[in-house]
Design an enzyme around this catalytic site. Sequence first.
Site, PDB file in Angstrom:
ATOM      1  N   SER A 157     -82.750  26.715  84.331  1.00  0.00           N
ATOM      2  CA  SER A 157     -81.860  26.493  82.917  1.00  0.00           C
ATOM      3  C   SER A 157     -81.927  27.357  81.935  1.00  0.00           C
ATOM      4  O   SER A 157     -81.764  28.531  82.320  1.00  0.00           O
ATOM      5  CB  SER A 157     -82.166  24.874  82.617  1.00  0.00           C
ATOM      6  OG  SER A 157     -81.106  24.310  81.790  1.00  0.00           O
ATOM      7  N   ASP A 244     -75.094  18.748  88.917  1.00  0.00           N
ATOM      8  CA  ASP A 244     -75.073  19.542  87.809  1.00  0.00           C
ATOM      9  C   ASP A 244     -73.459  19.478  87.446  1.00  0.00           C
ATOM     10  O   ASP A 244     -72.619  19.052  88.282  1.00  0.00           O
ATOM     11  CB  ASP A 244     -75.450  20.815  87.682  1.00  0.00           C
ATOM     12  CG  ASP A 244     -76.593  21.079  86.834  1.00  0.00           C
ATOM     13  OD1 ASP A 244     -76.792  20.473  85.976  1.00  0.00           O
ATOM     14  OD2 ASP A 244     -77.480  21.923  87.447  1.00  0.00           O
ATOM     15  N   HIS A 276     -79.938  18.303  87.618  1.00  0.00           N
ATOM     16  CA  HIS A 276     -80.677  19.184  86.892  1.00  0.00           C
ATOM     17  C   HIS A 276     -82.159  19.075  86.695  1.00  0.00           C
ATOM     18  O   HIS A 276     -82.970  19.988  86.613  1.00  0.00           O
ATOM     19  CB  HIS A 276     -80.018  19.266  85.688  1.00  0.00           C
ATOM     20  CG  HIS A 276     -80.150  20.366  84.564  1.00  0.00           C
ATOM     21  ND1 HIS A 276     -79.403  21.515  85.052  1.00  0.00           N
ATOM     22  CD2 HIS A 276     -80.832  20.755  83.676  1.00  0.00           C
ATOM     23  CE1 HIS A 276     -79.886  22.638  84.070  1.00  0.00           C
ATOM     24  NE2 HIS A 276     -80.935  21.968  83.344  1.00  0.00           N
TER      25      HIS A 276
END
Length: 300
Positions: A157, A244, A276
């Site tokens: 991320s 996601d 995620h």
Amino acid sequence: MYNPRCKDLDRDYFPSYHTTRFQDQPEPNLAILEHFVRVTKQHERDLTEKQGITVDHMRYGGGRQLVDMFYSDRTSNHAPLFVFVHGGYWQEMDISTSCSIVGPLVRRGYRVVVMDYNLCPEVTLERLMSQFTDFLNWIFDYAEMTNVQEMTFAGHSAGAHLLAQILIRPNVISPQRSKMVWALVFLCGVYDLRELWNLESVNPKNILGLNERNVESVSPMLWEYTDVSVWNSTKIYVVAAEHDSITFIEQSRHFSEVLRKKGYKASFTLFKNYDHFDIIEETAIDESDVCRFLRNIQIE
Ligand SMILES: N[C@@H](CC(=O)c1ccccc1NC=O)C(=O)O
């Protein structure tokens, strides 16, 4: 726009809204974050308490510029290094929620480095990025001093966003250093910040310190990438999770295409069934798909 049909950018840029888990909870997005923090903290405790893994605490600078280095009594002196950069939109999470990946990799012979960094708003994103290059320099110095021959880096991320800088810092990463890097793994990252910097959900009160002018220079999707040939022995894996948002998935797909067009050996993988968060949680499980993927990187 990465998702032309998107009606709510705040939502598309908030990973916890896109999980399919915890749908029986009143607020699944809060439940999943709580779960993520609880599970990953337990993983961190288990390493030393249950798995016989040792940790050395080190630092590469002031404040939160910390490194935890994990190994076992079976780790060889010149073991390959695996470096993990955590996410949390540059404003949350720390080492204690970022060690899930450690156990299986130590069992496969790696010395694993989990790094921490100063968070926004204590530093601006620009400052954080410059401190991240200090870390890169520190970890390569360490690798050279200890005769490490092979390194792999993974970022999740916001950590994947930070990691992208490794490709554009020839002053820190000499050709010799880039040759040591076996693979770069970009998990569920964002690489173009132009849509998210003025979203109140992601960047409340502009704690990242971004504006129209500097947002392009902090967006890896838009960088030049000149010294591509020195990376010809490095494999680049850009990964997104099925659950996601479309925006996140398309950011990753696009980034892999940008890198490939520039001449890097970059691939894109969409991980089925993951969101995620469990893509990180399951790095702790030797037989999970994500662990198998990380293992295969080494033998491909
Ligand atoms: N507050 C965010 C959390 C988040 O973005 C996040 C949390 C843990 C690890 C990575 C994250 N995302 C990007 O860096 C959310 O609710 O989706």
